[in-house]
Enzyme design. Structure first.
Site, mmCIF file in Angstrom:
data_model
loop_
_atom_site.group_PDB
_atom_site.id
_atom_site.type_symbol
_atom_site.label_atom_id
_atom_site.label_comp_id
_atom_site.label_asym_id
_atom_site.label_seq_id
_atom_site.Cartn_x
_atom_site.Cartn_y
_atom_site.Cartn_z
ATOM 1 N N GLU A 93 32.313 45.173 38.505
ATOM 2 C CA GLU A 93 32.631 45.414 36.893
ATOM 3 C C GLU A 93 34.169 45.670 37.190
ATOM 4 O OE1 GLU A 93 30.252 48.926 37.603
ATOM 5 O OE2 GLU A 93 28.732 48.258 36.499
ATOM 6 N N TYR A 105 39.722 37.312 39.226
ATOM 7 C CA TYR A 105 38.076 37.117 39.674
ATOM 8 C C TYR A 105 37.714 35.639 39.084
ATOM 9 C CZ TYR A 105 38.385 42.181 40.760
ATOM 10 O OH TYR A 105 38.545 43.222 41.368
#
Length: 137
Positions: A93, A105
């Protein structure tokens, strides 16, 4: 591995949202079953792998060491360690306004899988979303 207190200090230098972990919280997380950590005094990643899945719990890179590939190296090492521990996919998250982390990411192969509305609270009380990201290993 550096002392937990150093990693807690580094975490505090990197985060306001989500709030940084205290030394006691970090020590408790690291003592939890299935949790693993990788890194050194410049940066670290903490993850958990269980039941075929892994979760990147937190990643911190010394602000003076950023933009040198260390974050990507830590994410790749996290994915490798996750696979070794039997995970076939990894989750994380990230605060929806953290553009640099999202780019990191995505560059490592994660894609958005969902959104948690109002998941994080900024220091001023404003709520922001968390993006849920996934990577097939």
């Amino acid at each position: 591995m550096p002392e937990v207190s150093h990693w807690a200090d580094l975490h505090a230098a990197c985060f306001t949202t989500p709030r940084p972990w205290s030394g006691a919280e970090m020590k408790a997380v690291l003592a939890s079953p299935h949790v693993f950590s990788l890194g050194d005094s410049r940066g670290f990643v903490i993850g958990r792998a269980v039941a075929g899945e892994s979760e990147l719990l937190t990643l911190a890179v010394d602000p003076a060491q950023r933009r040198q590939g260390l974050g990507m190296h830590l994410v790749k090492d996290f994915l490798t360690q996750s696979a070794i521990r039997g995970a076939s996919q990894a989750f994380l998250e990230v605060a929806a306004h953290n553009v640099a982390a999202i780019a990191l990411y995505e560059g490592a192969g994660f894609g958005q899988a969902g959104r948690r509305k109002g998941y994080y609270t900024l220091p001023d009380g404003q709520k922001i979303d968390a993006l849920v990201m996934v990577h097939k290993i």
